[in-house]
Design a protein around this motif. Structure first.
Motif, PDB file in Angstrom:
ATOM      1  N   GLY A  25       0.806  -1.230   0.000  1.00 37.04           N
ATOM      2  CA  GLY A  25       0.000   0.000   0.000  1.00 37.04           C
ATOM      3  C   GLY A  25       0.833   1.271   0.000  1.00 37.04           C
ATOM      4  O   GLY A  25       0.332   2.342   0.362  1.00 37.04           O
ATOM      5  N   HIS A  26       2.099   1.177  -0.420  1.00 35.40           N
ATOM      6  CA  HIS A  26       2.914   2.399  -0.507  1.00 35.40           C
ATOM      7  C   HIS A  26       2.201   3.395  -1.422  1.00 35.40           C
ATOM      8  O   HIS A  26       1.587   3.006  -2.425  1.00 35.40           O
ATOM      9  N   SER A  27       2.311   4.668  -1.133  1.00 36.45           N
ATOM     10  CA  SER A  27       1.555   5.659  -1.911  1.00 36.45           C
ATOM     11  C   SER A  27       1.939   5.643  -3.380  1.00 36.45           C
ATOM     12  O   SER A  27       1.112   5.948  -4.247  1.00 36.45           O
ATOM     13  N   GLU A  28       3.197   5.260  -3.688  1.00 32.80           N
ATOM     14  CA  GLU A  28       3.576   5.195  -5.109  1.00 32.80           C
ATOM     15  C   GLU A  28       2.844   4.043  -5.799  1.00 32.80           C
ATOM     16  O   GLU A  28       2.494   4.138  -6.977  1.00 32.80           O
ATOM     17  N   ARG A  29       2.612   2.960  -5.073  1.00 26.54           N
ATOM     18  CA  ARG A  29       1.829   1.841  -5.625  1.00 26.54           C
ATOM     19  C   ARG A  29       0.363   2.285  -5.794  1.00 26.54           C
ATOM     20  O   ARG A  29      -0.282   1.966  -6.792  1.00 26.54           O
ATOM     21  N   TYR A  31       2.714   5.395   8.649  1.00 29.22           N
ATOM     22  CA  TYR A  31       2.010   6.617   8.257  1.00 29.22           C
ATOM     23  C   TYR A  31       2.952   7.453   7.411  1.00 29.22           C
ATOM     24  O   TYR A  31       4.013   7.882   7.881  1.00 29.22           O
ATOM     25  N   GLU A  32       2.573   7.636   6.144  1.00 33.99           N
ATOM     26  CA  GLU A  32       3.413   8.387   5.213  1.00 33.99           C
ATOM     27  C   GLU A  32       2.555   9.428   4.490  1.00 33.99           C
ATOM     28  O   GLU A  32       1.910   9.101   3.481  1.00 33.99           O
ATOM     29  N   PRO A  33       2.537  10.655   5.000  1.00 30.86           N
ATOM     30  CA  PRO A  33       1.792  11.690   4.268  1.00 30.86           C
ATOM     31  C   PRO A  33       2.370  11.834   2.858  1.00 30.86           C
ATOM     32  O   PRO A  33       3.580  12.020   2.705  1.00 30.86           O
ATOM     33  N   TRP A  45       2.350  14.073   0.703  1.00 35.33           N
ATOM     34  CA  TRP A  45       2.985  15.372   0.431  1.00 35.33           C
ATOM     35  C   TRP A  45       4.384  15.464   1.047  1.00 35.33           C
ATOM     36  O   TRP A  45       5.112  16.415   0.748  1.00 35.33           O
ATOM     37  N   ALA A  46       4.756  14.504   1.876  1.00 37.51           N
ATOM     38  CA  ALA A  46       6.075  14.553   2.514  1.00 37.51           C
ATOM     39  C   ALA A  46       7.039  13.524   1.934  1.00 37.51           C
ATOM     40  O   ALA A  46       8.196  13.470   2.344  1.00 37.51           O
ATOM     41  N   ILE A  47       6.562  12.710   0.982  1.00 32.23           N
ATOM     42  CA  ILE A  47       7.430  11.651   0.462  1.00 32.23           C
ATOM     43  C   ILE A  47       8.288  12.183  -0.673  1.00 32.23           C
ATOM     44  O   ILE A  47       7.769  12.631  -1.706  1.00 32.23           O
ATOM     45  N   GLY A  48       9.587  12.152  -0.466  1.00 40.46           N
ATOM     46  CA  GLY A  48      10.537  12.551  -1.499  1.00 40.46           C
ATOM     47  C   GLY A  48      10.493  14.032  -1.828  1.00 40.46           C
ATOM     48  O   GLY A  48      11.069  14.472  -2.826  1.00 40.46           O
ATOM     49  N   TYR A  50       6.749   6.274  11.030  1.00 37.11           N
ATOM     50  CA  TYR A  50       6.513   7.482  10.254  1.00 37.11           C
ATOM     51  C   TYR A  50       7.414   7.437   9.016  1.00 37.11           C
ATOM     52  O   TYR A  50       8.578   7.013   9.099  1.00 37.11           O
ATOM     53  N   GLY A  51       6.911   7.896   7.894  1.00 40.67           N
ATOM     54  CA  GLY A  51       7.732   7.994   6.686  1.00 40.67           C
ATOM     55  C   GLY A  51       7.413   9.264   5.931  1.00 40.67           C
ATOM     56  O   GLY A  51       6.245   9.686   5.851  1.00 40.67           O
ATOM     57  N   GLY A  52       8.437   9.880   5.365  1.00 43.59           N
ATOM     58  CA  GLY A  52       8.250  11.106   4.590  1.00 43.59           C
ATOM     59  C   GLY A  52       9.387  12.058   4.882  1.00 43.59           C
ATOM     60  O   GLY A  52       9.350  12.796   5.860  1.00 43.59           O
ATOM     61  N   SER A  53      10.432  11.968   4.039  1.00 46.89           N
ATOM     62  CA  SER A  53      11.598  12.856   4.167  1.00 46.89           C
ATOM     63  C   SER A  53      12.234  12.802   5.564  1.00 46.89           C
ATOM     64  O   SER A  53      12.648  13.827   6.098  1.00 46.89           O
ATOM     65  N   VAL A  54      12.295  11.598   6.146  1.00 52.81           N
ATOM     66  CA  VAL A  54      13.033  11.459   7.407  1.00 52.81           C
ATOM     67  C   VAL A  54      14.524  11.558   7.084  1.00 52.81           C
ATOM     68  O   VAL A  54      15.012  10.969   6.119  1.00 52.81           O
ATOM     69  N   LYS A  55      15.221  12.333   7.892  1.00 58.03           N
ATOM     70  CA  LYS A  55      16.660  12.573   7.697  1.00 58.03           C
ATOM     71  C   LYS A  55      17.331  12.466   9.065  1.00 58.03           C
ATOM     72  O   LYS A  55      16.645  12.525  10.096  1.00 58.03           O
ATOM     73  N   GLY A  95      10.753   4.405  11.638  1.00 58.35           N
ATOM     74  CA  GLY A  95      10.523   5.072  10.363  1.00 58.35           C
ATOM     75  C   GLY A  95      10.648   4.170   9.156  1.00 58.35           C
ATOM     76  O   GLY A  95      11.345   3.153   9.173  1.00 58.35           O
ATOM     77  N   LEU A  96       9.932   4.566   8.100  1.00 55.39           N
ATOM     78  CA  LEU A  96      10.117   3.960   6.782  1.00 55.39           C
ATOM     79  C   LEU A  96      10.849   5.037   5.972  1.00 55.39           C
ATOM     80  O   LEU A  96      10.335   6.150   5.789  1.00 55.39           O
ATOM     81  N   ILE A  97      12.045   4.690   5.528  1.00 60.02           N
ATOM     82  CA  ILE A  97      12.955   5.702   5.009  1.00 60.02           C
ATOM     83  C   ILE A  97      13.205   5.476   3.522  1.00 60.02           C
ATOM     84  O   ILE A  97      13.650   4.383   3.138  1.00 60.02           O
ATOM     85  N   GLY A  98      12.949   6.492   2.701  1.00 63.09           N
ATOM     86  CA  GLY A  98      13.215   6.373   1.270  1.00 63.09           C
ATOM     87  C   GLY A  98      14.605   6.878   0.933  1.00 63.09           C
ATOM     88  O   GLY A  98      15.609   6.197   1.136  1.00 63.09           O
ATOM     89  N   GLY A  99      14.673   8.115   0.438  1.00 62.54           N
ATOM     90  CA  GLY A  99      15.923   8.684  -0.073  1.00 62.54           C
ATOM     91  C   GLY A  99      17.120   8.500   0.852  1.00 62.54           C
ATOM     92  O   GLY A  99      18.206   8.101   0.407  1.00 62.54           O
ATOM     93  N   ALA A 100      16.936   8.773   2.125  1.00 66.64           N
ATOM     94  CA  ALA A 100      18.073   8.728   3.056  1.00 66.64           C
ATOM     95  C   ALA A 100      18.555   7.307   3.323  1.00 66.64           C
ATOM     96  O   ALA A 100      19.623   7.124   3.917  1.00 66.64           O
TER      97      ALA A 100
HETATM   98  C1  PEP Z   1       9.088   6.298   1.244  1.00 57.77           C
HETATM   99  O1  PEP Z   1       9.137   6.145   0.057  1.00 57.77           O
HETATM  100  O2  PEP Z   1       8.567   5.399   1.934  1.00 57.77           O
HETATM  101  C2  PEP Z   1       9.651   7.508   1.818  1.00 57.77           C
HETATM  102  C3  PEP Z   1       9.312   7.824   3.028  1.00 57.77           C
HETATM  103  O3  PEP Z   1      10.497   8.271   1.026  1.00 57.77           O
HETATM  104  P1  PEP Z   1      11.385   9.545   1.466  1.00 57.77           P
HETATM  105  O4  PEP Z   1      12.028   9.194   2.777  1.00 57.77           O
HETATM  106  O5  PEP Z   1      12.368   9.725   0.363  1.00 57.77           O
HETATM  107  O6  PEP Z   1      10.447  10.682   1.624  1.00 57.77           O
END
Ligand code: PEP
Length: 250
Positions: free
Chosen positions: A95-99, A165-167, A169-172, A209-214, A230-235
């Motif tokens: 259920g990732h928002s990109e999917r 929880y991944e808003p 608007w905050a992903i990538g 939480y996921g969404g531009s976590v750094k 966290g669920l971490i994408g880019g970082a």
């Molecule tokens: C994600 O794709 O699950 C994600 C949170 O990406 P990013 O950390 O790059 O915002």
């Protein structure tokens, strides 16, 4: 006390060779028995099996980014939960928002995948999140509640479930929800789950939480009472950044 969980979602990045290099570096840092939190990495399907071999000795949980809702059959291009479990995966992200956005994963489809993955012995990270329009329209809570309720329809046991929880608007985007904004939604997800599965199950449920976590915002986010990692994408594509985020949770 819930054990925090940090998972790197590599998305469609890295060749097999690059994936092996990154996984090897992270495994050396994570090692065995030294971290109080759980750590996972989610390479592409192509690299999954080989990455599994190089992290097998470590505590890292092999994670897949998606699966199909049937075990076998005429579904060209798809990979099943049964195949993932047999390849050593512990978790699958569903259920990732990109999917949801690009591949037609509606709540109904996500629910079928969730049920199949749990049936096959995988642990599920169920992603939920609102778009910017939904947040600005004041419907965040109803959207998230719908995703949780419909995503878990027919699921009786949530002991192998994590919610992320991944808003959207905050992903990538570099925009992070403030820790207070994230906490508010996490608390509301926990309340929804309490209504569905009871207080005790909801208190055991981990909500990432996921969404531009750094590295710079992870400590504050993970310090909130209902944020369990966290669920971490880019970082997660950089060992130093990913490990700094992991250490913020551990
Ligand atoms: C994600 O794709 O699950 C994600 C949170 O990406 P990013 O950390 O790059 O915002």
């Amino acid at each position: 006390m819930r054990r925090k969980i940090v998972v790197g979602n590599w998305k469609m990045n890295n060749t097999v060779a690059e994936s092996l290099d990154l996984a090897t570096e992270i495994a050396e840092k994570v090692g065995t028995g030294s971290l109080s939190c759980e750590v996972g990495i989610a390479p592409s399907f192509l690299a999954l099996h080989e990455v599994g071999k190089v992290i097998e000795w470590s505590d890292i949980r092999l994670t897949a980014q998606n699966c199909h809702y049937e075990n076998d059959g005429a579904f060209t291009g798809e990979v099943s939960a049964r195949m993932l479990a047999a390849s050593g995966c512990s978790y699958v992200i569903l259920g990732h928002s990109e999917r949801r956005q690009y591949f037609g994963d509606t709540n109904i489809v996500v629910n079928r995948k969730v049920k199949k993955a749990l049936e096959e012995g995988l642990k599920v990270i169920l992603c939920v999140g609102e778009t910017l329009e939904e947040r600005e329209g004041g419907v965040t809570e109803s959207i998230i509640t719908g995703q949780v309720v419909e995503g878990l329809s027919g699921v009786s046991d949530i002991s192998n479930l994590v919610i992320a929880y991944e808003p959207v608007w905050a992903i990538g985007t570099g925009k992070t929800a403030s820790s207070a904004q994230a906490q508010e939604v996490h608390a509301s997800i926990r309340a929804t789950v309490a209504g569905l599965y009871g207080q005790q199950a909801s208190e055991h449920l981990r909500i990432q939480y996921g969404g531009s976590v750094k590295p710079s915002n992870a400590v504050e986010l993970f310090g909130m009472p209902d944020i369990d990692g966290g669920l971490i994408g880019g970082a997660s594509l950089n060992t130093a950044d990913f490990m700094a985020i992991v250490l913020a949770a551990c």
